[in-house]
Design an enzyme around this catalytic site. Structure first.
Site, PDB file in Angstrom:
ATOM      1  N   HIS A  70     -33.787 -10.124  11.154  1.00  0.00           N
ATOM      2  CA  HIS A  70     -33.347 -11.038   9.873  1.00  0.00           C
ATOM      3  C   HIS A  70     -34.532 -11.668   9.567  1.00  0.00           C
ATOM      4  CE1 HIS A  70     -30.255 -12.355   7.011  1.00  0.00           C
ATOM      5  NE2 HIS A  70     -30.915 -13.028   7.014  1.00  0.00           N
ATOM      6  N   HIS A 108     -36.993 -13.152   5.677  1.00  0.00           N
ATOM      7  CA  HIS A 108     -37.203 -13.384   4.307  1.00  0.00           C
ATOM      8  C   HIS A 108     -38.732 -13.611   4.068  1.00  0.00           C
ATOM      9  CE1 HIS A 108     -32.809 -13.668   3.131  1.00  0.00           C
ATOM     10  NE2 HIS A 108     -33.016 -14.196   4.296  1.00  0.00           N
ATOM     11  N   GLN A 151     -30.256 -12.123  -4.055  1.00  0.00           N
ATOM     12  CA  GLN A 151     -30.032 -13.545  -3.816  1.00  0.00           C
ATOM     13  C   GLN A 151     -29.133 -14.098  -4.580  1.00  0.00           C
ATOM     14  OE1 GLN A 151     -32.040 -15.974  -1.502  1.00  0.00           O
ATOM     15  NE2 GLN A 151     -30.084 -16.487  -1.875  1.00  0.00           N
ATOM     16  N   HIS A 186     -25.996 -10.412   4.070  1.00  0.00           N
ATOM     17  CA  HIS A 186     -25.501 -11.786   4.510  1.00  0.00           C
ATOM     18  C   HIS A 186     -24.041 -11.916   4.144  1.00  0.00           C
ATOM     19  CE1 HIS A 186     -30.147 -12.347   3.606  1.00  0.00           C
ATOM     20  NE2 HIS A 186     -29.816 -13.518   4.001  1.00  0.00           N
ATOM     21  N   GLU A 237     -21.722 -16.585   5.179  1.00  0.00           N
ATOM     22  CA  GLU A 237     -22.600 -17.535   5.633  1.00  0.00           C
ATOM     23  C   GLU A 237     -22.221 -18.954   4.938  1.00  0.00           C
ATOM     24  OE1 GLU A 237     -26.640 -17.156   4.436  1.00  0.00           O
ATOM     25  OE2 GLU A 237     -27.487 -18.909   5.716  1.00  0.00           O
ATOM     26  N   ASP A 283     -34.985 -15.796  10.489  1.00  0.00           N
ATOM     27  CA  ASP A 283     -34.567 -15.985   9.098  1.00  0.00           C
ATOM     28  C   ASP A 283     -35.546 -16.373   8.140  1.00  0.00           C
ATOM     29  OD1 ASP A 283     -32.814 -15.837   7.020  1.00  0.00           O
ATOM     30  OD2 ASP A 283     -31.350 -17.426   7.935  1.00  0.00           O
ATOM     31  N   TRP A 325     -35.394 -23.105   2.965  1.00  0.00           N
ATOM     32  CA  TRP A 325     -34.190 -23.535   3.849  1.00  0.00           C
ATOM     33  C   TRP A 325     -34.585 -23.989   5.004  1.00  0.00           C
ATOM     34  CZ3 TRP A 325     -34.867 -19.182   0.692  1.00  0.00           C
ATOM     35  CH2 TRP A 325     -34.058 -19.050  -0.198  1.00  0.00           C
TER      36      TRP A 325
HETATM   37 FE   FE2 Z   1     -31.022 -14.552   5.315  1.00  0.00          FE
END
Ligand code: FE2
Length: 423
Positions: free
Chosen positions: A57, A59, A152, A210, A213, A309, A315
């Protein structure tokens, strides 16, 4: 005559060192002693040899964009999404590609050669999709990149969300993503799950959403995703990522949920670095850890893998794409410190991840592509404790990365003292 022999390799599950023979890009023999000669030999000297790390996982479109245009002050998922939304209109192909390539070079150096990356498909230009498809092709000799069409800004919440996601799939993105907890209502989250799963069934594709979350104990999208997986017979093709709300759910409810998940064949991905950083942000004290219930999922027979991730993005400001760091964080936050659990943690960044990505021919086995990593460690616990140096990374039988051993020399007296943290 073989192409390469790795001598004296420690292998998970073997009680003595093995030689690993490679010819024509594949493993051809794995035995305690190979008598044949080879063009090249590497002495692993008892070090652990593992298949390449798998990041289940990630991005890649956002990686290494830290600070553009601002830093995330609250540390929350929602502020991260706002920062990413502010950056999107100014993205250009050259910048996305430069960051992606730099990150993949880090991945290779860390022995992470298989990556599932979500790519945002709610930018109407689909620029990141086009760039990452190009990067995937260009880097395919060295790394396997699997792309997920990730809405997203919400499949239903984003104008044209469904059309954009479909277009991304038509361009060659191979996995269907989703973000039900970000839709406007719980009902619309459910509607998005049904639409996406039916699309996956129709197109014969994998799904990775996702899912839940949040720290909301009443978030129930996993229940819906599990039910749709069962209804449409998608078992083994569907992954639920994050599942952080499960940390806060009522125990009775989870006791009903886990068997349903196991029965459906759904898989799960936990992202320890990001979950421990993002979750519990609205708590005072005690602060929830927010990681999903990994030991319980495994005990229920559900496949679980780990993801990194994020690396230096809206993030998460840290990271070097090191899957051993992910396992190390998992060991702490999930309280998985037993010797047998170390092998389970290692599996979650290798073979269990490969299962999530539906990778065939994965692992150090005769006939498989000769992809592996020599670690400066002799067992799983040591590998994770030390986040061991990756001494050699092999891809199709060729060494594509050399790492330096992490030793130190002390000068306390007349003679230098060699420090080796392995013991
Ligand atoms: Fe993610």
């Amino acid at each position: 005559m073989l192409d390469h022999i790795i001598r004296r390799a420690s292998l998970i599950g073997a009680d003595q060192v093995h030689d690993i023979g490679i010819a024509d890009d594949r493993f051809v023999e794995i035995s305690p002693r190979i008598e044949a000669d080879a063009v090249e030999e590497t002495n692993a000297d008892g070090c652990l040899v593992v298949p390449p790390f798998v990041d289940a996982h990630f991005h890649l479109d956002a990686a290494l964009s830290l600070g553009q245009p601002t830093l995330n002050q609250s540390g929350t998922l929602l502020e991260g999404i706002q920062i990413w939304a502010a950056l999107k209109p100014s993205l250009n192909a050259a910048a996305i590609k430069e960051r992606a390539m730099a990150l993949l070079h880090w991945s290779i150096a860390q022995g992470t050669l298989i990556i599932r990356s979500h790519v945002d498909v709610t930018d109407p230009s689909l620029l990141a999709v086009e760039v990452l498809l190009e990067v995937k092709k260009e880097m395919s000799r060295w790394i396997d990149l699997q792309l997920v069409a990730f809405p997203q800004d919400g499949l239903l919440r984003c104008p044209d969300g469904r059309a954009l996601l479909t277009r991304a799939l038509d361009l060659g993105v191979e996995v269907i993503g989703g973000i039900p907890h970000y839709e406007r209502t719980m009902a619309q989250g459910g509607e998005s799950i049904t639409w996406l799963c039916e699309l996956a069934e129709k197109r014969g594709l994998l799904v990775d959403m996702h899912c839940d979350e949040s720290d909301d104990p009443l978030s129930r999208h996993i229940e819906h995703l599990t039910a749709e997986t069962s209804r449409l017979g998608l078992g083994g093709r569907v992954t639920a990522s994050h599942l952080t709300s499960m940390h806060s759910m009522d125990n009775y409810y989870v006791s009903k949920l886990l068997p349903l998940m196991a029965e459906s064949g759904i898989q799960a991905v936990c992202n320890p670095l990001i979950n421990i950083h993002i979750q519990g942000r609205h708590d005072t004290y005690p602060k929830r850890r927010g990681l999903t219930r990994v030991p319980e999922l495994l005990a229920a027979g559900i496949n679980v893998a780990f993801g990194h991730d994020c690396v230096m993005d809206p993030w998460y400001p840290m990271g070097t794409h090191d899957m051993l760091e992910v396992a190390h964080m998992g060991a702490h936050c999930l309280q998985m410190m037993g010797a047998a659990q170390a092998e389970e943690l290692l599996a979650m960044v290798t073979s269990r991840g490969a299962a999530v990505l539906n990778q065939q021919d994965y692992g150090i086995r005769k006939g498989n592509p000769a992809d592996c990593v020599i670690l400066q460690a002799s067992d799983a616990m040591q590998a994770i404790r030390l986040r061991a140096a990756r001494l050699q990374v092999f891809r199709r039988g060729r060494i594509i990365a050399h790492g330096r051993p992490r030793n130190s020399e002390l000068h306390l007296g007349a003679a230098p003292i060699e420090i080796d943290f392995r013991r």
